[in-house]
Scaffold this motif. Structure first.
Motif, PDB file in Angstrom:
ATOM      1  N   ALA A 202     -39.114 -28.645  27.785  1.00  0.00           N
ATOM      2  CA  ALA A 202     -38.205 -29.279  28.751  1.00  0.00           C
ATOM      3  C   ALA A 202     -37.965 -30.745  28.397  1.00  0.00           C
ATOM      4  N   PHE A 203     -39.034 -31.439  28.062  1.00  0.00           N
ATOM      5  CA  PHE A 203     -38.935 -32.863  27.761  1.00  0.00           C
ATOM      6  C   PHE A 203     -38.106 -33.089  26.497  1.00  0.00           C
ATOM      7  N   THR A 204     -38.302 -32.241  25.508  1.00  0.00           N
ATOM      8  CA  THR A 204     -37.536 -32.389  24.261  1.00  0.00           C
ATOM      9  C   THR A 204     -36.052 -32.161  24.515  1.00  0.00           C
ATOM     10  N   ILE A 205     -35.742 -31.086  25.234  1.00  0.00           N
ATOM     11  CA  ILE A 205     -34.321 -30.817  25.511  1.00  0.00           C
ATOM     12  C   ILE A 205     -33.722 -31.978  26.302  1.00  0.00           C
ATOM     13  N   ALA A 206     -34.450 -32.407  27.340  1.00  0.00           N
ATOM     14  CA  ALA A 206     -33.913 -33.463  28.202  1.00  0.00           C
ATOM     15  C   ALA A 206     -33.705 -34.753  27.415  1.00  0.00           C
ATOM     16  N   THR A 207     -34.630 -35.070  26.514  1.00  0.00           N
ATOM     17  CA  THR A 207     -34.502 -36.303  25.744  1.00  0.00           C
ATOM     18  C   THR A 207     -33.357 -36.209  24.747  1.00  0.00           C
TER      19      THR A 207
ATOM     20  N   VAL B  96     -26.431 -51.202  20.290  1.00  0.00           N
ATOM     21  CA  VAL B  96     -26.601 -50.345  21.466  1.00  0.00           C
ATOM     22  C   VAL B  96     -27.932 -49.582  21.403  1.00  0.00           C
ATOM     23  N   VAL B  97     -28.202 -48.947  20.271  1.00  0.00           N
ATOM     24  CA  VAL B  97     -29.418 -48.126  20.187  1.00  0.00           C
ATOM     25  C   VAL B  97     -30.695 -48.969  20.267  1.00  0.00           C
ATOM     26  N   PRO B  98     -30.883 -49.949  19.377  1.00  0.00           N
ATOM     27  CA  PRO B  98     -32.153 -50.692  19.469  1.00  0.00           C
ATOM     28  C   PRO B  98     -32.260 -51.513  20.751  1.00  0.00           C
ATOM     29  N   GLY B  99     -31.113 -51.995  21.245  1.00  0.00           N
ATOM     30  CA  GLY B  99     -31.147 -52.838  22.436  1.00  0.00           C
ATOM     31  C   GLY B  99     -31.564 -52.080  23.675  1.00  0.00           C
ATOM     32  N   SER B 100     -31.261 -50.776  23.713  1.00  0.00           N
ATOM     33  CA  SER B 100     -31.593 -50.046  24.929  1.00  0.00           C
ATOM     34  C   SER B 100     -32.950 -49.345  24.820  1.00  0.00           C
ATOM     35  N   LEU B 101     -33.578 -49.410  23.662  1.00  0.00           N
ATOM     36  CA  LEU B 101     -34.862 -48.717  23.492  1.00  0.00           C
ATOM     37  C   LEU B 101     -35.921 -49.046  24.556  1.00  0.00           C
ATOM     38  N   PRO B 102     -36.099 -50.320  24.932  1.00  0.00           N
ATOM     39  CA  PRO B 102     -37.132 -50.585  25.951  1.00  0.00           C
ATOM     40  C   PRO B 102     -36.882 -49.813  27.237  1.00  0.00           C
ATOM     41  N   PHE B 103     -35.627 -49.781  27.669  1.00  0.00           N
ATOM     42  CA  PHE B 103     -35.300 -49.040  28.885  1.00  0.00           C
ATOM     43  C   PHE B 103     -35.439 -47.543  28.658  1.00  0.00           C
ATOM     44  N   ILE B 104     -35.054 -47.086  27.476  1.00  0.00           N
ATOM     45  CA  ILE B 104     -35.155 -45.652  27.187  1.00  0.00           C
ATOM     46  C   ILE B 104     -36.607 -45.216  27.327  1.00  0.00           C
ATOM     47  N   PHE B 105     -37.517 -46.002  26.767  1.00  0.00           N
ATOM     48  CA  PHE B 105     -38.911 -45.566  26.805  1.00  0.00           C
ATOM     49  C   PHE B 105     -39.527 -45.695  28.193  1.00  0.00           C
ATOM     50  N   THR B 106     -39.113 -46.693  28.946  1.00  0.00           N
ATOM     51  CA  THR B 106     -39.540 -46.730  30.344  1.00  0.00           C
ATOM     52  C   THR B 106     -39.042 -45.466  31.036  1.00  0.00           C
ATOM     53  N   GLY B 107     -37.789 -45.118  30.757  1.00  0.00           N
ATOM     54  CA  GLY B 107     -37.195 -43.926  31.338  1.00  0.00           C
ATOM     55  C   GLY B 107     -37.936 -42.669  30.929  1.00  0.00           C
ATOM     56  N   LEU B 108     -38.325 -42.603  29.660  1.00  0.00           N
ATOM     57  CA  LEU B 108     -39.020 -41.403  29.179  1.00  0.00           C
ATOM     58  C   LEU B 108     -40.384 -41.247  29.847  1.00  0.00           C
TER      59      LEU B 108
ATOM     60  N   ALA C  94     -37.441 -28.091  35.074  1.00  0.00           N
ATOM     61  CA  ALA C  94     -38.100 -29.295  34.568  1.00  0.00           C
ATOM     62  C   ALA C  94     -37.141 -30.114  33.697  1.00  0.00           C
ATOM     63  N   THR C  95     -36.344 -29.407  32.888  1.00  0.00           N
ATOM     64  CA  THR C  95     -35.375 -30.090  32.033  1.00  0.00           C
ATOM     65  C   THR C  95     -34.379 -30.870  32.864  1.00  0.00           C
ATOM     66  N   LEU C  96     -33.863 -30.192  33.868  1.00  0.00           N
ATOM     67  CA  LEU C  96     -32.838 -30.795  34.716  1.00  0.00           C
ATOM     68  C   LEU C  96     -33.342 -32.087  35.336  1.00  0.00           C
ATOM     69  N   ALA C  97     -34.562 -32.017  35.884  1.00  0.00           N
ATOM     70  CA  ALA C  97     -35.110 -33.187  36.570  1.00  0.00           C
ATOM     71  C   ALA C  97     -35.251 -34.354  35.601  1.00  0.00           C
ATOM     72  N   SER C  98     -35.791 -34.093  34.425  1.00  0.00           N
ATOM     73  CA  SER C  98     -36.019 -35.232  33.548  1.00  0.00           C
ATOM     74  C   SER C  98     -34.738 -35.672  32.847  1.00  0.00           C
ATOM     75  N   LEU C  99     -33.784 -34.776  32.731  1.00  0.00           N
ATOM     76  CA  LEU C  99     -32.504 -35.145  32.134  1.00  0.00           C
ATOM     77  C   LEU C  99     -31.826 -36.273  32.916  1.00  0.00           C
ATOM     78  N   PHE C 100     -31.803 -36.148  34.231  1.00  0.00           N
ATOM     79  CA  PHE C 100     -31.141 -37.165  35.049  1.00  0.00           C
ATOM     80  C   PHE C 100     -31.808 -38.523  34.892  1.00  0.00           C
ATOM     81  N   VAL C 101     -33.134 -38.502  34.918  1.00  0.00           N
ATOM     82  CA  VAL C 101     -33.873 -39.761  34.791  1.00  0.00           C
ATOM     83  C   VAL C 101     -33.595 -40.420  33.438  1.00  0.00           C
ATOM     84  N   THR C 102     -33.675 -39.598  32.381  1.00  0.00           N
ATOM     85  CA  THR C 102     -33.472 -40.140  31.034  1.00  0.00           C
ATOM     86  C   THR C 102     -32.066 -40.706  30.879  1.00  0.00           C
TER      87      THR C 102
END
Lengths: 292, 290
Positions: free
Chosen positions: A102-107, A203-215, A161-169
């Protein structure tokens, strides 16, 4: 001749295992590990006193820590499940496998989706209202739909589980793109970037901190909805184990399931954090400079 | 050892000659530029009918009261923003967007925090892919030496002091051999000491190759110390209040500011700036006695 001066005894920087041992020894000199131990024992002590010591009302029906721990390490469990029974590990493995899928698909879906939403205004205009309408729907409300759409036990659970984490990510990634200072975009353009350069290098490196908080949040949410789904429909997994022991009035096993869930969840978000630190050395240093 | 020394000399000779070839500095011109913001009913003209030409090879300093539209001017010169009417020209050609012929050094540092100092400096040539790897490295090394950051090449921006960050940013701009450098209050936020050091460093850099330079500041001392021409801007809507030619001798050292000439320039400019600032102050504060 070669007199050793202890103050200028510059050692080579330790690497690998030596560095880990060094850091571990260093952390033993701080208060942190001891405070953690005190915290845990305070919590266990209160739990013990409330349930087994004083047998306070409301608490006296619960299994106490002594009971739970003896059962947990019992090679011949009274209620069927302990750390020596294969079924215990089967529950854990099945839940972990579901989370991983689920986590892999959502990410894989959520991160690109969020990046594009943040990067392209047009794409965002198309998709943002849908995200905002679907996101507040509680995951339990999706259960009937999941059962209608997918057959069997496995797919609906993973789907939820995928659905829930997809929205957050997605949302966190989007916020991550928005958090990037506009000056970086300008600087990149000034230096001759084409749009795809901006995407890859800003865009990609700049958003990484937020992405990982999100993950980290998203893997927590995935556990949450997975267990909820397993309680409703499922025949294995930690959520099922908890619900099943409740039905069979084996409360000790139920608490073992809960604590296991907590521990596995903690490990999983620690792994996500570790991956994040690996990918963002610049941020690790920034935080280190701030003394964190 | 000796061999490498000779090699180094050759390298720097190569590069400085390359730098001289780009010395054909550019002129910039703003022609009747208007720019306003807001909706029709709440529109405020920040710049109206603004004309100014910037001479090639000169360091032109724009100084004005805060909030007078300096950054709007910079944005149009850089190509991030377009005038509502009027034209912005580089060497008589219309500016349509950002380009690497005009490098901007921003107010607060705009080094990408996720890249090391070296990666930041080579960012431009690397993505444009217009320099072969070896030459790029040579040029970058030369610039790192020039800005005195050789030992800090592999550090992330966060690990550098404010002054070092600005120098890295200068290197990142210079590696592209721009025709024009646009500096938007680049030393803001530095402490007084590093600010002075940066001013001296910057003036030396400019005197070496005399590239057309636009420098925006709100510090009058900084303005006089750096400028060939000082443009004093008025309050909103921004116009040129006065152009002062600063005829202090070059190369300059900071003590030039204590000369009587510099003092005279300062007094002139201060008087004008004070008037403009006062206008703004009066406009924005409600009458105390009513």
């Amino acid at each position: 001749m070669t007199q050793k001066n202890p103050t200028v005894n510059i050692k080579e920087a330790p690497t690998g295992l030596a560095l880990k041992i060094y850091n571990w020894k260093k952390s033993l000199k701080t208060l942190t590990p001891y405070l953690m131990l005190v915290g845990i024992s305070l919590w266990l002590g209160t739990y013990y006193l409330f349930v087994e010591g004083w047998e306070l009302p409301r608490f006296n029906k619960l299994p106490g820590p002594v009971e739970v721990i003896t059962e947990w390490i019992n090679p011949d469990p009274d209620w069927g499940i302990s750390m020596f029974s294969p079924i215990y590990y089967e529950h854990i493995m099945i839940s972990c496998r579901r989370i991983m899928i689920a986590f892999t698909i959502a990410t894989c879906l959520g991160v690109p989706l969020g990046l594009f939403m943040g990067w392209s205004k047009t794409f965002r205009d198309y998709t943002f209202p849908i995200l905002e309408v679907l996101r507040p729907i509680p995951i339990l409300a999706w259960v009937p739909l999941a059962i209608l759409m997918f057959s069997g036990f496995e797919t609906p659970v993973i789907y939820l589980a995928t659905l829930a984490s997809l929205f957050v990510t997605t949302l966190n990634t989007l916020l991550g793109v928005e958090s990037i200072d506009k000056e970086y975009f300008r600087a990149a353009k000034c230096l001759g970037s084409k749009p795809h350069h901006v995407f890859l290098h800003i865009v990609v490196p700049g958003s990484l901190p937020f992405i990982f908080t999100g993950l980290q949040i998203s893997i927590g949410v995935a556990w949450f909805s997975l267990v909820a789904a397993e309680m409703v429909s499922g025949e294995f997994g930690l959520g099922y184990m908890i619900m099943d022991s409740y039905m069979n009035i084996t409360y000790v096993t139920m608490v073992i399931g809960m604590l296991t869930l907590g521990f596995v969840g903690w490990v999983s978000s620690a792994l996500v954090r570790l991956a994040g630190n690996r990918m963002m050395q610049w941020r690790v240093r920034a935080l280190a400079l701030e003394g964190r | 050892m000796q061999q490498s020394d000779i090699k180094n000399k050759n390298n720097s000779a190569d590069i400085s000659s390359a730098e001289k070839s780009t010395e054909n500095s550019a002129s910039l011109e703003l022609r009747n530029v208007c720019r306003g913001f807001g909706d029709e009913w709440s529109r405020e003209e920040v710049i109206s009918d603004f004309s100014l030409s910037i001479n090639p090879g000169e360091l032109t300093v724009l100084v004005g009261p805060s909030g007078c539209g300096k950054t709007t001017l910079v944005n149009m010169l850089a190509g991030f923003d377009k005038p509502d009417t009027g034209q912005v020209l580089l060497n008589e050609k219309l500016i349509t967007g950002p380009g690497m012929d005009r490098m901007v050094v921003f107010q607060e540092t705009a080094l990408m925090p996720w890249l090391t100092a070296y990666q930041n400096v080579v960012f431009g040539p690397k993505i444009r892919n217009d320099l072969p790897g070896r030459e790029l490295k040579k040029k970058a090394d030369y610039l790192f030496e020039k800005v005195g950051l050789v030992e800090f090449k592999d550090k992330y921006p966060i690990q550098l002091s404010g002054g070092m960050q600005r120098r890295a940013e200068l290197a990142r701009a210079m590696i592209n051999d721009p025709l024009v450098m646009i500096m938007d209050e680049p030393f803001r936020g530095l402490d007084a000491m590093s600010r002075e050091l940066m001013q001296e460093f910057f003036v030396r850099l400019f005197e070496e190759n005399r590239r057309t330079n636009i420098f925006v500041t709100s510090e009058i001392d900084e303005a006089i110390f750096l400028a060939d021409r000082l443009i004093v801007l008025s309050n909103r809507p921004t116009s040129v209040r006065k152009i002062i030619d600063i005829k202090l001798p070059r190369p300059r050292e900071l003590n030039v500011l204590s000369s009587t000439e510099a003092y005279k320039y300062k007094r002139d400019a201060m008087e004008l700036l004070h008037e403009e600032a006062l206008k703004n102050f009066k406009r924005s504060t409600p009458k105390a006695d009513s």
